[in-house]
Design an enzyme around this catalytic site. Structure first.
Site, PDB file in Angstrom:
ATOM      1  N   GLU A  90       0.828  -1.199   0.000  1.00  0.00           N
ATOM      2  CA  GLU A  90       0.000   0.000   0.000  1.00  0.00           C
ATOM      3  C   GLU A  90       0.859   1.244   0.000  1.00  0.00           C
ATOM      4  OE1 GLU A  90      -4.009  -1.846   2.029  1.00  0.00           O
ATOM      5  OE2 GLU A  90      -2.930  -0.313   3.129  1.00  0.00           O
ATOM      6  N   CYS A 103       3.668   8.521   0.695  1.00  0.00           N
ATOM      7  CA  CYS A 103       4.300   7.592   1.631  1.00  0.00           C
ATOM      8  C   CYS A 103       4.452   6.262   0.888  1.00  0.00           C
ATOM      9  CB  CYS A 103       3.399   7.454   2.854  1.00  0.00           C
ATOM     10  SG  CYS A 103       3.895   6.163   3.995  1.00  0.00           S
ATOM     11  N   CYS A 110       6.821  -7.253   6.810  1.00  0.00           N
ATOM     12  CA  CYS A 110       7.908  -6.666   7.607  1.00  0.00           C
ATOM     13  C   CYS A 110       8.395  -7.724   8.587  1.00  0.00           C
ATOM     14  CB  CYS A 110       7.384  -5.446   8.357  1.00  0.00           C
ATOM     15  SG  CYS A 110       8.661  -4.557   9.281  1.00  0.00           S
ATOM     16  N   CYS A 114       6.811  -4.882  15.297  1.00  0.00           N
ATOM     17  CA  CYS A 114       6.520  -3.904  16.355  1.00  0.00           C
ATOM     18  C   CYS A 114       5.067  -4.064  16.786  1.00  0.00           C
ATOM     19  CB  CYS A 114       6.790  -2.481  15.881  1.00  0.00           C
ATOM     20  SG  CYS A 114       8.511  -2.230  15.416  1.00  0.00           S
ATOM     21  N   CYS A 117       2.054  -1.918  15.181  1.00  0.00           N
ATOM     22  CA  CYS A 117       2.021  -1.637  13.741  1.00  0.00           C
ATOM     23  C   CYS A 117       1.401  -2.787  12.956  1.00  0.00           C
ATOM     24  CB  CYS A 117       3.449  -1.390  13.257  1.00  0.00           C
ATOM     25  SG  CYS A 117       3.541  -1.009  11.503  1.00  0.00           S
ATOM     26  N   CYS A 328      -0.682   6.253   9.825  1.00  0.00           N
ATOM     27  CA  CYS A 328       0.549   5.558  10.216  1.00  0.00           C
ATOM     28  C   CYS A 328       0.228   4.248  10.918  1.00  0.00           C
ATOM     29  CB  CYS A 328       1.344   6.386  11.219  1.00  0.00           C
ATOM     30  SG  CYS A 328       2.033   7.857  10.523  1.00  0.00           S
TER      31      CYS A 328
HETATM   32  N1  SAH Z   1       9.915   0.539   9.647  1.00  0.00           N
HETATM   33  C1  SAH Z   1       9.968   1.978   9.634  1.00  0.00           C
HETATM   34  C2  SAH Z   1       8.797   2.581   8.879  1.00  0.00           C
HETATM   35  C3  SAH Z   1       7.487   2.232   9.500  1.00  0.00           C
HETATM   36  S1  SAH Z   1       6.139   3.230   9.641  1.00  0.00           S
HETATM   37  C4  SAH Z   1      10.035   2.514  11.027  1.00  0.00           C
HETATM   38  O1  SAH Z   1       9.899   1.738  11.964  1.00  0.00           O
HETATM   39  O2  SAH Z   1      10.263   3.705  11.193  1.00  0.00           O
HETATM   40  C5  SAH Z   1       6.469   4.873   9.972  1.00  0.00           C
HETATM   41  C6  SAH Z   1       6.042   5.359  11.359  1.00  0.00           C
HETATM   42  O3  SAH Z   1       4.704   5.009  11.712  1.00  0.00           O
HETATM   43  C7  SAH Z   1       6.935   4.737  12.405  1.00  0.00           C
HETATM   44  O4  SAH Z   1       7.372   5.682  13.339  1.00  0.00           O
HETATM   45  C8  SAH Z   1       6.007   3.751  13.040  1.00  0.00           C
HETATM   46  O5  SAH Z   1       6.454   3.409  14.268  1.00  0.00           O
HETATM   47  C9  SAH Z   1       4.711   4.532  13.027  1.00  0.00           C
HETATM   48  N2  SAH Z   1       3.560   3.688  13.359  1.00  0.00           N
HETATM   49  C10 SAH Z   1       3.449   2.356  13.197  1.00  0.00           C
HETATM   50  N3  SAH Z   1       2.280   1.914  13.678  1.00  0.00           N
HETATM   51  C11 SAH Z   1       1.625   2.985  14.157  1.00  0.00           C
HETATM   52  C12 SAH Z   1       0.357   3.182  14.765  1.00  0.00           C
HETATM   53  N4  SAH Z   1      -0.484   2.149  14.988  1.00  0.00           N
HETATM   54  N5  SAH Z   1      -0.013   4.432  15.131  1.00  0.00           N
HETATM   55  C13 SAH Z   1       0.809   5.483  14.887  1.00  0.00           C
HETATM   56  N6  SAH Z   1       2.027   5.360  14.311  1.00  0.00           N
HETATM   57  C14 SAH Z   1       2.437   4.131  13.945  1.00  0.00           C
END
Ligand code: SAH
Length: 334
Positions: A90, A103, A110, A114, A117, A328
């Site tokens: 996406e 984006c 992945c 985390c 996410c 995000c």
């Molecule tokens: N792998 C990379 C890119 C991921 S997404 C990274 O970890 O930075 C980009 C941002 O969105 C990251 O800071 C991630 O932590 C955040 N993110 C992921 N899940 C989220 C959520 N449920 N709510 C808000 N931000 C989120």
């Protein structure tokens, strides 16, 4: 027949080399594909006939395409993109007053898992190739949007796909391709220090966003498993070495009752002390499976005020596109 988009730049270079073709021929090919949007090798008139035939005999030029697009009430777009092997990724479009940001995803799935996410909940399938990464920008351009910024914050961990992401970064910067300025492209990472070291050895002024989310080591480990390996101490050391020559943002998802208490904020303030050029970007947590609650504006504002008063350079990311799961962490949440 091989899908052209399945090859990374190194493989494409090798192919041209095997045909006895000079490297600038690859550049010409990429111009036709990425800038002129040409889908037929025979129309690539500055390539000689024999080369055009070899290309047609060897490759299928099947681009990633939008299987579906959604638009949120707030103007945010989400595109579901299908790749040559039917994998799905996406990409999001985030229009703002003074900019239009795309984006992009960098991997199918992945590896990092985390807790908060959606991308981490899907099995890792493969890296995206360079062409697949930059094509996401083209997909929105072809819909008529004038893109000004690119953030690598979609599905995947950009620095876990280092070579392809770096080549994509090069193409995005290159004036003869996309021509975005260095300040218009951001690479987001969970904090892979070895790759960050490599990156800053090769590039200055690069914009990096590190996903911190907690400045307390044990707490960070709870939600970001790789934090055990890439500790806060290592991250801070890397920042100290590089904050004057790159632009570094610390991303901090505000999760109520988890990382938003006084102890959490004081740890963050301590982490940021002596790093005046590093900005903290507060991201309101976006719920993915209605597990944890989302912060209200009052909480975000009080955190921002507290950090600001203590001398931390802080900004707040607007939460956009929640209604279409484009915010995000919500990409690929279904
Ligand atoms: N792998 C990379 C890119 C991921 S997404 C990274 O970890 O930075 C980009 C941002 O969105 C990251 O800071 C991630 O932590 C955040 N993110 C992921 N899940 C989220 C959520 N449920 N709510 C808000 N931000 C989120």
């Amino acid at each position: 027949m091989i899908p052209l988009y399945s090859l990374n730049i190194k493989e494409l270079k090798e192919w041209f080399d095997r045909q006895g073709e000079k490297p600038f021929r690859l550049s010409q090919l990429l111009q036709w594909i990425l800038k002129q949007n040409i889908n037929d090798f025979n129309e690539m008139t500055n390539l000689n006939k024999l080369l055009r035939k070899k290309l047609s005999d060897s490759f299928i030029l099947q681009r990633p395409f939008f299987e579906e697009t959604y638009f949120s009430k707030d103007g945010t777009g989400k595109g579901v993109v299908k790749l040559y092997d039917n994998s799905i990724i996406e990409t999001a479009l985030i229009p703002d007053i003074d900019r239009v940001t795309v984006c992009v995803s960098t991997q199918v799935g992945c590896k990092f898992g985390c807790e908060f996410c959606a991308s981490g909940k899907i099995k890792f399938v493969r890296n995206l190739t360079t062409l697949e990464i930059v094509e996401q920008v083209n997909l929105w351009k072809r819909k008529g949007f004038n893109i000004t910024n690119v953030v690598m914050m979609g599905v995947g961990e950009p620095l876990d796909n280092y070579d392809n992401v770096v080549s994509a970064y090069e193409l995005l910067k290159d004036p003869s391709f996309f021509g975005f300025g260095t300040r218009k492209i951001t690479i987001s990472t969970v904090g892979l220090i070895s790759e960050l070291e490599k990156l800053t050895k090769n590039y200055t002024k690069i914009k990096i966003a590190i996903s911190l989310h907690s400045a307390i080591q044990e707490k960070r480990e709870k939600i970001v498993p790789i934090a055990k390996k890439y500790t806060l101490v290592k991250i801070k050391k890397w920042i100290q070495k590089n904050h004057l020559k790159s632009s570094i943002t610390l991303q901090y998802i505000v999760i109520p009752r988890f990382n938003s208490g006084k102890d959490d904020l004081d740890a963050l303030i301590k982490f940021c002390k002596d790093l005046p050029r590093v900005r903290v970007n507060l991201i309101p947590y976006n719920t993915i499976y209605k597990d944890r609650e989302e912060p209200d504006e009052k909480l975000i504002k009080s955190i921002a005020d507290y950090l600001y008063r203590e001398g931390v350079w802080v900004s707040v990311r607007k939460s956009r596109g929640r209604d279409i799961n484009a915010a995000c962490g919500q990409l690929l949440a279904r």
